[in-house]
Design a protein around this motif. Structure first.
Motif, PDB file in Angstrom:
ATOM      1  N   MET A   1       0.820  -1.174   0.000  1.00 33.89           N
ATOM      2  CA  MET A   1       0.000   0.000   0.000  1.00 33.89           C
ATOM      3  C   MET A   1       0.874   1.251   0.000  1.00 33.89           C
ATOM      4  SD  MET A   1      -3.279  -0.061   2.414  1.00 33.89           S
ATOM      5  CE  MET A   1      -3.639  -1.779   2.232  1.00 33.89           C
ATOM      6  N   THR A   2       0.496   2.238  -0.712  1.00 31.35           N
ATOM      7  CA  THR A   2       1.261   3.465  -0.813  1.00 31.35           C
ATOM      8  C   THR A   2       0.628   4.532   0.073  1.00 31.35           C
ATOM      9  OG1 THR A   2       1.739   2.927  -3.105  1.00 31.35           O
ATOM     10  CG2 THR A   2       2.104   5.180  -2.430  1.00 31.35           C
ATOM     11  N   TYR A   3       1.468   5.243   0.842  1.00 29.51           N
ATOM     12  CA  TYR A   3       0.985   6.366   1.631  1.00 29.51           C
ATOM     13  C   TYR A   3       1.196   7.624   0.816  1.00 29.51           C
ATOM     14  CZ  TYR A   3       0.746   3.309   5.600  1.00 29.51           C
ATOM     15  OH  TYR A   3       0.407   2.298   6.454  1.00 29.51           O
ATOM     16  N   ARG A   4       0.177   8.413   0.723  1.00 30.49           N
ATOM     17  CA  ARG A   4       0.257   9.638  -0.063  1.00 30.49           C
ATOM     18  C   ARG A   4      -0.265  10.801   0.755  1.00 30.49           C
ATOM     19  NH1 ARG A   4      -1.435   7.851  -5.998  1.00 30.49           N
ATOM     20  NH2 ARG A   4      -0.478   5.832  -5.923  1.00 30.49           N
ATOM     21  N   ALA A   5       0.374  11.915   0.631  1.00 30.57           N
ATOM     22  CA  ALA A   5      -0.123  13.132   1.272  1.00 30.57           C
ATOM     23  C   ALA A   5      -1.249  13.659   0.400  1.00 30.57           C
ATOM     24  CB  ALA A   5       0.989  14.155   1.395  1.00 30.57           C
ATOM     25  N   LEU A   6      -2.305  14.001   1.029  1.00 28.62           N
ATOM     26  CA  LEU A   6      -3.466  14.497   0.295  1.00 28.62           C
ATOM     27  C   LEU A   6      -3.249  15.957  -0.046  1.00 28.62           C
ATOM     28  CD1 LEU A   6      -6.353  14.181  -0.709  1.00 28.62           C
ATOM     29  CD2 LEU A   6      -7.119  14.793   1.571  1.00 28.62           C
ATOM     30  N   ASP A  31      -6.536  24.582 -12.625  1.00 27.94           N
ATOM     31  CA  ASP A  31      -5.235  24.612 -11.951  1.00 27.94           C
ATOM     32  C   ASP A  31      -4.910  23.251 -11.360  1.00 27.94           C
ATOM     33  OD1 ASP A  31      -4.870  27.363 -12.425  1.00 27.94           O
ATOM     34  OD2 ASP A  31      -5.693  27.927 -10.456  1.00 27.94           O
ATOM     35  N   ASN A  32      -5.899  22.653 -10.689  1.00 30.35           N
ATOM     36  CA  ASN A  32      -5.698  21.350 -10.059  1.00 30.35           C
ATOM     37  C   ASN A  32      -5.460  20.249 -11.093  1.00 30.35           C
ATOM     38  OD1 ASN A  32      -5.901  22.285  -7.428  1.00 30.35           O
ATOM     39  ND2 ASN A  32      -8.108  22.026  -7.378  1.00 30.35           N
ATOM     40  N   VAL A  33      -6.194  20.277 -12.189  1.00 29.69           N
ATOM     41  CA  VAL A  33      -6.014  19.272 -13.239  1.00 29.69           C
ATOM     42  C   VAL A  33      -4.613  19.380 -13.828  1.00 29.69           C
ATOM     43  CG1 VAL A  33      -6.757  18.578 -15.570  1.00 29.69           C
ATOM     44  CG2 VAL A  33      -8.460  19.056 -13.798  1.00 29.69           C
ATOM     45  N   THR A  34      -4.181  20.589 -14.111  1.00 30.79           N
ATOM     46  CA  THR A  34      -2.859  20.812 -14.696  1.00 30.79           C
ATOM     47  C   THR A  34      -1.744  20.395 -13.735  1.00 30.79           C
ATOM     48  OG1 THR A  34      -3.719  22.649 -16.008  1.00 30.79           O
ATOM     49  CG2 THR A  34      -1.330  22.553 -15.705  1.00 30.79           C
ATOM     50  N   GLY A  35      -1.894  20.700 -12.453  1.00 33.99           N
ATOM     51  CA  GLY A  35      -0.847  20.433 -11.469  1.00 33.99           C
ATOM     52  C   GLY A  35      -0.812  19.020 -10.918  1.00 33.99           C
ATOM     53  N   ALA A  36      -1.833  18.227 -11.159  1.00 38.74           N
ATOM     54  CA  ALA A  36      -1.913  16.886 -10.576  1.00 38.74           C
ATOM     55  C   ALA A  36      -1.217  15.850 -11.452  1.00 38.74           C
ATOM     56  CB  ALA A  36      -3.374  16.487 -10.382  1.00 38.74           C
ATOM     57  N   ASN A  37      -0.501  14.930 -10.793  1.00 35.41           N
ATOM     58  CA  ASN A  37       0.075  13.787 -11.502  1.00 35.41           C
ATOM     59  C   ASN A  37      -0.973  12.695 -11.676  1.00 35.41           C
ATOM     60  OD1 ASN A  37       2.703  14.832 -11.746  1.00 35.41           O
ATOM     61  ND2 ASN A  37       3.115  14.281  -9.632  1.00 35.41           N
ATOM     62  N   LYS A  73      -6.631  10.506 -14.623  1.00 36.82           N
ATOM     63  CA  LYS A  73      -5.324  10.969 -15.096  1.00 36.82           C
ATOM     64  C   LYS A  73      -4.249  10.189 -14.358  1.00 36.82           C
ATOM     65  CE  LYS A  73      -2.429  15.123 -15.430  1.00 36.82           C
ATOM     66  NZ  LYS A  73      -2.348  16.559 -15.094  1.00 36.82           N
ATOM     67  N   GLY A  74      -3.226   9.747 -15.066  1.00 40.64           N
ATOM     68  CA  GLY A  74      -2.149   8.995 -14.439  1.00 40.64           C
ATOM     69  C   GLY A  74      -2.514   7.529 -14.287  1.00 40.64           C
ATOM     70  N   ASN A  75      -1.731   6.827 -13.491  1.00 40.69           N
ATOM     71  CA  ASN A  75      -1.922   5.389 -13.288  1.00 40.69           C
ATOM     72  C   ASN A  75      -2.152   5.088 -11.814  1.00 40.69           C
ATOM     73  OD1 ASN A  75      -1.549   4.583 -16.038  1.00 40.69           O
ATOM     74  ND2 ASN A  75       0.621   5.025 -15.778  1.00 40.69           N
ATOM     75  N   ALA A  97     -16.214   7.558   5.553  1.00 47.92           N
ATOM     76  CA  ALA A  97     -16.285   6.227   4.943  1.00 47.92           C
ATOM     77  C   ALA A  97     -17.612   6.086   4.210  1.00 47.92           C
ATOM     78  CB  ALA A  97     -16.131   5.142   6.002  1.00 47.92           C
ATOM     79  N   GLY A  98     -17.563   5.472   3.041  1.00 47.47           N
ATOM     80  CA  GLY A  98     -18.760   5.266   2.236  1.00 47.47           C
ATOM     81  C   GLY A  98     -18.998   6.359   1.211  1.00 47.47           C
ATOM     82  N   MET A  99     -18.313   7.482   1.351  1.00 46.19           N
ATOM     83  CA  MET A  99     -18.492   8.599   0.412  1.00 46.19           C
ATOM     84  C   MET A  99     -17.449   8.532  -0.695  1.00 46.19           C
ATOM     85  SD  MET A  99     -21.093  10.283   1.585  1.00 46.19           S
ATOM     86  CE  MET A  99     -20.997  11.801   0.675  1.00 46.19           C
ATOM     87  N   SER A 100     -17.813   9.041  -1.869  1.00 46.53           N
ATOM     88  CA  SER A 100     -16.889   9.108  -3.001  1.00 46.53           C
ATOM     89  C   SER A 100     -16.423  10.545  -3.206  1.00 46.53           C
ATOM     90  CB  SER A 100     -17.561   8.606  -4.276  1.00 46.53           C
ATOM     91  OG  SER A 100     -17.814   7.215  -4.172  1.00 46.53           O
ATOM     92  N   TYR A 101     -15.176  10.678  -3.616  1.00 41.51           N
ATOM     93  CA  TYR A 101     -14.547  11.980  -3.826  1.00 41.51           C
ATOM     94  C   TYR A 101     -13.700  11.917  -5.083  1.00 41.51           C
ATOM     95  CZ  TYR A 101     -15.655  12.418   1.144  1.00 41.51           C
ATOM     96  OH  TYR A 101     -16.301  12.427   2.349  1.00 41.51           O
ATOM     97  N   VAL A 102     -13.383  13.086  -5.634  1.00 41.04           N
ATOM     98  CA  VAL A 102     -12.403  13.190  -6.708  1.00 41.04           C
ATOM     99  C   VAL A 102     -11.101  13.606  -6.040  1.00 41.04           C
ATOM    100  CG1 VAL A 102     -11.732  14.337  -8.853  1.00 41.04           C
ATOM    101  CG2 VAL A 102     -14.142  13.835  -8.408  1.00 41.04           C
ATOM    102  N   PHE A 103     -10.035  12.850  -6.248  1.00 40.77           N
ATOM    103  CA  PHE A 103      -8.738  13.113  -5.640  1.00 40.77           C
ATOM    104  C   PHE A 103      -7.785  13.657  -6.684  1.00 40.77           C
ATOM    105  CE2 PHE A 103     -10.743   9.973  -3.004  1.00 40.77           C
ATOM    106  CZ  PHE A 103     -10.343  10.285  -1.711  1.00 40.77           C
ATOM    107  N   PHE A 104      -7.140  14.784  -6.357  1.00 40.47           N
ATOM    108  CA  PHE A 104      -6.104  15.371  -7.203  1.00 40.47           C
ATOM    109  C   PHE A 104      -4.802  15.219  -6.434  1.00 40.47           C
ATOM    110  CE2 PHE A 104      -8.628  17.831 -10.297  1.00 40.47           C
ATOM    111  CZ  PHE A 104      -9.884  17.765  -9.713  1.00 40.47           C
ATOM    112  N   LEU A 105      -3.877  14.390  -6.907  1.00 40.42           N
ATOM    113  CA  LEU A 105      -2.603  14.159  -6.220  1.00 40.42           C
ATOM    114  C   LEU A 105      -1.447  14.546  -7.120  1.00 40.42           C
ATOM    115  CD1 LEU A 105      -3.357  10.653  -4.712  1.00 40.42           C
ATOM    116  CD2 LEU A 105      -3.645  12.843  -3.619  1.00 40.42           C
TER     117      LEU A 105
END
Length: 105
Positions: A1-6, A31-37, A73-75, A97-105
């Protein structure tokens, strides 16, 4: 499992400006779309609060186990761990828990 800073989490139906910290300028979705990997839709399957994370000593917050339901976007892995601060001052984003979100990392 990978730990990622949100960095940023945006619900699908939020406004066009997003930002996790009150001390940073407001970012547009573009801005978020452009900056996210990586960008993905994910469902939080479990939440765990912590007083001090092993990789972030003295920093309190929460750890979310997230099941990726759609890669935009990304893998992104099918399941990942996202770490967030406990409040706005620590750039935290409340998730449930149980909720869905869009994550920009």
């Amino acid at each position: 499992m990978t730990y990622r800073a949100l960095l940023f989490v945006v619900a699908l139906f939020m406004s066009s400006h997003t930002g996790a910290c009150s001390c940073v300028r407001p970012y547009t979705v573009q801005d978020n779309v452009t900056g996210a990997n990586e960008i993905f839709v994910g469902r939080v399957v479990a939440m765990k609060k912590f007083a001090s994370h092993p990789s972030l000593p003295g920093w309190s917050g929460a750890q979310a186990e997230v099941e990726v339901t759609q890669n935009l976007k990304g893998n992104s892995q099918k399941r990942t761990t996202v770490i967030t601060g406990k409040g706005e001052g620590t750039c935290g984003v409340p998730m449930r828990a149980g909720m869905s979100y869009v994550f920009f990392l």
